[in-house]
Design a protein around this motif. Structure first.
Motif, PDB file in Angstrom:
ATOM      1  N   HIS A  91     -14.086   8.617   0.696  1.00 23.76           N
ATOM      2  CA  HIS A  91     -13.817   7.658   1.776  1.00 23.76           C
ATOM      3  C   HIS A  91     -13.164   8.376   2.948  1.00 23.76           C
ATOM      4  O   HIS A  91     -12.318   9.244   2.767  1.00 23.76           O
ATOM      5  CB  HIS A  91     -12.925   6.519   1.276  1.00 23.76           C
ATOM      6  CG  HIS A  91     -13.591   5.666   0.249  1.00 23.76           C
ATOM      7  ND1 HIS A  91     -14.402   4.608   0.574  1.00 23.76           N
ATOM      8  CD2 HIS A  91     -13.592   5.738  -1.102  1.00 23.76           C
ATOM      9  CE1 HIS A  91     -14.871   4.054  -0.528  1.00 23.76           C
ATOM     10  NE2 HIS A  91     -14.395   4.723  -1.570  1.00 23.76           N
ATOM     11  N   ASP A  92     -13.564   7.999   4.143  1.00 30.17           N
ATOM     12  CA  ASP A  92     -13.038   8.662   5.343  1.00 30.17           C
ATOM     13  C   ASP A  92     -11.921   7.861   6.015  1.00 30.17           C
ATOM     14  O   ASP A  92     -11.588   8.101   7.160  1.00 30.17           O
ATOM     15  CB  ASP A  92     -14.166   8.944   6.340  1.00 30.17           C
ATOM     16  CG  ASP A  92     -14.894   7.684   6.783  1.00 30.17           C
ATOM     17  OD1 ASP A  92     -14.585   6.601   6.257  1.00 30.17           O
ATOM     18  OD2 ASP A  92     -15.770   7.793   7.643  1.00 30.17           O
ATOM     19  N   GLN A  93     -11.340   6.925   5.304  1.00 31.61           N
ATOM     20  CA  GLN A  93     -10.226   6.163   5.857  1.00 31.61           C
ATOM     21  C   GLN A  93      -9.028   6.313   4.929  1.00 31.61           C
ATOM     22  O   GLN A  93      -9.173   6.542   3.731  1.00 31.61           O
ATOM     23  CB  GLN A  93     -10.606   4.698   6.039  1.00 31.61           C
ATOM     24  CG  GLN A  93     -10.781   3.912   4.751  1.00 31.61           C
ATOM     25  CD  GLN A  93     -11.232   2.495   5.006  1.00 31.61           C
ATOM     26  OE1 GLN A  93     -12.369   2.168   4.713  1.00 31.61           O
ATOM     27  NE2 GLN A  93     -10.367   1.650   5.531  1.00 31.61           N
ATOM     28  N   PRO A  94      -7.822   6.203   5.488  1.00 28.67           N
ATOM     29  CA  PRO A  94      -6.629   6.331   4.649  1.00 28.67           C
ATOM     30  C   PRO A  94      -6.449   5.104   3.760  1.00 28.67           C
ATOM     31  O   PRO A  94      -6.993   4.033   4.014  1.00 28.67           O
ATOM     32  CB  PRO A  94      -5.496   6.447   5.669  1.00 28.67           C
ATOM     33  CG  PRO A  94      -6.007   5.744   6.879  1.00 28.67           C
ATOM     34  CD  PRO A  94      -7.497   5.988   6.892  1.00 28.67           C
ATOM     35  N   LEU A  95      -5.682   5.272   2.741  1.00 27.50           N
ATOM     36  CA  LEU A  95      -5.360   4.217   1.790  1.00 27.50           C
ATOM     37  C   LEU A  95      -4.263   3.329   2.372  1.00 27.50           C
ATOM     38  O   LEU A  95      -3.241   3.833   2.836  1.00 27.50           O
ATOM     39  CB  LEU A  95      -4.891   4.860   0.481  1.00 27.50           C
ATOM     40  CG  LEU A  95      -4.535   3.948  -0.668  1.00 27.50           C
ATOM     41  CD1 LEU A  95      -5.770   3.195  -1.153  1.00 27.50           C
ATOM     42  CD2 LEU A  95      -3.929   4.768  -1.799  1.00 27.50           C
ATOM     43  N   SER A  96      -4.474   2.017   2.336  1.00 29.29           N
ATOM     44  CA  SER A  96      -3.466   1.080   2.838  1.00 29.29           C
ATOM     45  C   SER A  96      -2.472   0.654   1.763  1.00 29.29           C
ATOM     46  O   SER A  96      -1.292   0.485   2.046  1.00 29.29           O
ATOM     47  CB  SER A  96      -4.137  -0.170   3.412  1.00 29.29           C
ATOM     48  OG  SER A  96      -4.888   0.162   4.557  1.00 29.29           O
ATOM     49  N   ALA A  97      -2.976   0.472   0.527  1.00 33.75           N
ATOM     50  CA  ALA A  97      -2.097  -0.022  -0.538  1.00 33.75           C
ATOM     51  C   ALA A  97      -2.699   0.288  -1.901  1.00 33.75           C
ATOM     52  O   ALA A  97      -3.911   0.440  -2.040  1.00 33.75           O
ATOM     53  CB  ALA A  97      -1.890  -1.529  -0.396  1.00 33.75           C
ATOM     54  N   ALA A  98      -1.815   0.352  -2.889  1.00 32.33           N
ATOM     55  CA  ALA A  98      -2.224   0.500  -4.283  1.00 32.33           C
ATOM     56  C   ALA A  98      -1.283  -0.316  -5.148  1.00 32.33           C
ATOM     57  O   ALA A  98      -0.093  -0.438  -4.846  1.00 32.33           O
ATOM     58  CB  ALA A  98      -2.199   1.962  -4.703  1.00 32.33           C
ATOM     59  N   MET A  99      -1.834  -0.876  -6.224  1.00 28.50           N
ATOM     60  CA  MET A  99      -1.060  -1.718  -7.126  1.00 28.50           C
ATOM     61  C   MET A  99      -1.208  -1.234  -8.562  1.00 28.50           C
ATOM     62  O   MET A  99      -2.305  -0.875  -8.985  1.00 28.50           O
ATOM     63  CB  MET A  99      -1.537  -3.177  -7.039  1.00 28.50           C
ATOM     64  CG  MET A  99      -1.394  -3.798  -5.666  1.00 28.50           C
ATOM     65  SD  MET A  99      -1.961  -5.521  -5.626  1.00 28.50           S
ATOM     66  CE  MET A  99      -0.577  -6.335  -6.407  1.00 28.50           C
ATOM     67  N   GLY A 134       1.923   2.454   4.623  1.00 27.36           N
ATOM     68  CA  GLY A 134       1.229   1.962   3.437  1.00 27.36           C
ATOM     69  C   GLY A 134       2.186   1.795   2.266  1.00 27.36           C
ATOM     70  O   GLY A 134       3.325   2.268   2.292  1.00 27.36           O
ATOM     71  N   LEU A 135       1.706   1.127   1.220  1.00 31.89           N
ATOM     72  CA  LEU A 135       2.583   0.721   0.131  1.00 31.89           C
ATOM     73  C   LEU A 135       1.914   0.896  -1.225  1.00 31.89           C
ATOM     74  O   LEU A 135       0.732   0.581  -1.388  1.00 31.89           O
ATOM     75  CB  LEU A 135       2.945  -0.757   0.327  1.00 31.89           C
ATOM     76  CG  LEU A 135       4.044  -1.350  -0.507  1.00 31.89           C
ATOM     77  CD1 LEU A 135       5.396  -0.745  -0.121  1.00 31.89           C
ATOM     78  CD2 LEU A 135       4.085  -2.860  -0.296  1.00 31.89           C
ATOM     79  N   ILE A 136       2.691   1.384  -2.185  1.00 33.72           N
ATOM     80  CA  ILE A 136       2.286   1.427  -3.592  1.00 33.72           C
ATOM     81  C   ILE A 136       3.273   0.553  -4.355  1.00 33.72           C
ATOM     82  O   ILE A 136       4.484   0.701  -4.200  1.00 33.72           O
ATOM     83  CB  ILE A 136       2.329   2.858  -4.164  1.00 33.72           C
ATOM     84  CG1 ILE A 136       1.397   3.786  -3.383  1.00 33.72           C
ATOM     85  CG2 ILE A 136       1.963   2.849  -5.656  1.00 33.72           C
ATOM     86  CD1 ILE A 136       1.575   5.265  -3.731  1.00 33.72           C
ATOM     87  N   THR A 137       2.752  -0.370  -5.172  1.00 33.20           N
ATOM     88  CA  THR A 137       3.622  -1.215  -5.976  1.00 33.20           C
ATOM     89  C   THR A 137       3.383  -0.945  -7.455  1.00 33.20           C
ATOM     90  O   THR A 137       2.251  -0.741  -7.878  1.00 33.20           O
ATOM     91  CB  THR A 137       3.412  -2.714  -5.687  1.00 33.20           C
ATOM     92  OG1 THR A 137       2.064  -3.080  -6.009  1.00 33.20           O
ATOM     93  CG2 THR A 137       3.713  -3.038  -4.233  1.00 33.20           C
ATOM     94  N   LEU A 138       4.470  -0.956  -8.215  1.00 33.35           N
ATOM     95  CA  LEU A 138       4.402  -0.819  -9.665  1.00 33.35           C
ATOM     96  C   LEU A 138       5.189  -1.955 -10.284  1.00 33.35           C
ATOM     97  O   LEU A 138       6.399  -2.065 -10.048  1.00 33.35           O
ATOM     98  CB  LEU A 138       5.032   0.498 -10.130  1.00 33.35           C
ATOM     99  CG  LEU A 138       4.429   1.775  -9.597  1.00 33.35           C
ATOM    100  CD1 LEU A 138       5.349   2.404  -8.570  1.00 33.35           C
ATOM    101  CD2 LEU A 138       4.170   2.732 -10.722  1.00 33.35           C
ATOM    102  N   VAL A 139       4.515  -2.822 -11.016  1.00 28.26           N
ATOM    103  CA  VAL A 139       5.216  -3.828 -11.802  1.00 28.26           C
ATOM    104  C   VAL A 139       5.352  -3.222 -13.195  1.00 28.26           C
ATOM    105  O   VAL A 139       4.365  -2.900 -13.850  1.00 28.26           O
ATOM    106  CB  VAL A 139       4.477  -5.178 -11.822  1.00 28.26           C
ATOM    107  CG1 VAL A 139       5.190  -6.164 -12.739  1.00 28.26           C
ATOM    108  CG2 VAL A 139       4.377  -5.743 -10.402  1.00 28.26           C
ATOM    109  N   ILE A 140       6.597  -3.030 -13.596  1.00 25.10           N
ATOM    110  CA  ILE A 140       6.889  -2.285 -14.819  1.00 25.10           C
ATOM    111  C   ILE A 140       7.348  -3.250 -15.911  1.00 25.10           C
ATOM    112  O   ILE A 140       8.327  -3.976 -15.742  1.00 25.10           O
ATOM    113  CB  ILE A 140       7.962  -1.206 -14.549  1.00 25.10           C
ATOM    114  CG1 ILE A 140       7.439  -0.224 -13.485  1.00 25.10           C
ATOM    115  CG2 ILE A 140       8.346  -0.493 -15.840  1.00 25.10           C
ATOM    116  CD1 ILE A 140       8.442   0.819 -13.034  1.00 25.10           C
TER     117      ILE A 140
END
Length: 189
Positions: A91-99, A134-140
């Protein structure tokens, strides 16, 4: 005002950084709830990369997405989230978010759990591709032995991330019983 519970608060945070046309990742698709949330958020012009090692998770998620008419913007991947770089490179676009929802697939084999080694590999990769803001979330979920180990390793690692590059938030209710899940959110500065 009501204090939001963990999952709604996680969605509120993600909604602030991702939208139509964006590239996002569901690192642990499970039964597809977050995958569908992300698919609706990025719309038909966006892309969701969704990962899980269990075939049951892919089948449950595919069904959920198909019923909601959101399958076209999702790439379902039957492999671990530690391989995320293979797809991000395409992909040629940056990552906005990950869950992430760590632990095990609800209603399934509780011996198949996320592992701190693969989660850390995925986190380091996702952080490199994440756009500023951008944001990465981790529900632990730490109510089982492997979850406690993963919690401890992740918190020790993330507590060392450079504060000039990342804000790392822990959102947790401290008066609830039975090891309730909590959220860790990582914002790229």
């Amino acid at each position: 005002m009501n204090i939001p519970s963990i999952l709604p608060f996680t969605h509120t945070l993600i909604e602030q950084v991702a939208g139509p046309g964006d590239l996002v990742v569901d690192a642990t698709m499970g039964n597809g709830h977050d995958t569908l949330f992300l698919a609706r958020l990025v719309g038909s012009t966006g892309k969701v990369l969704a990962y899980d090692v269990q075939q049951e998770a892919l089948e449950n998620t595919r069904k959920r997405l198909k019923e909601a008419h959101c399958l076209s913007q999702v790439q379902l991947l039957h492999k671990g989230h530690e391989t995320v770089e293979e797809e991000l490179n395409c992909h040629d676009q940056p990552l906005s978010a990950a869950m992430f929802n760590l632990g095990y697939l609800p209603g399934s084999d509780k011996t198949v759990v996320t592992k701190p080694e693969t989660t850390l590999t995925a986190l380091h990769t996702l952080a490199r591709y994440l756009k500023p803001g951008g944001l990465i979330t981790l529900v632990i979920y730490s109510g089982h032995a492997e979850g406690k180990l993963e919690r401890d390793i992740l918190l020790a690692e993330l507590g060392q991330w450079d504060q000039k590059q990342y804000h790392v938030l822990k959102y947790q209710f401290i008066n609830q019983q039975n090891n309730p899940p909590f959220l860790v959110a990582i914002e790229k500065r």
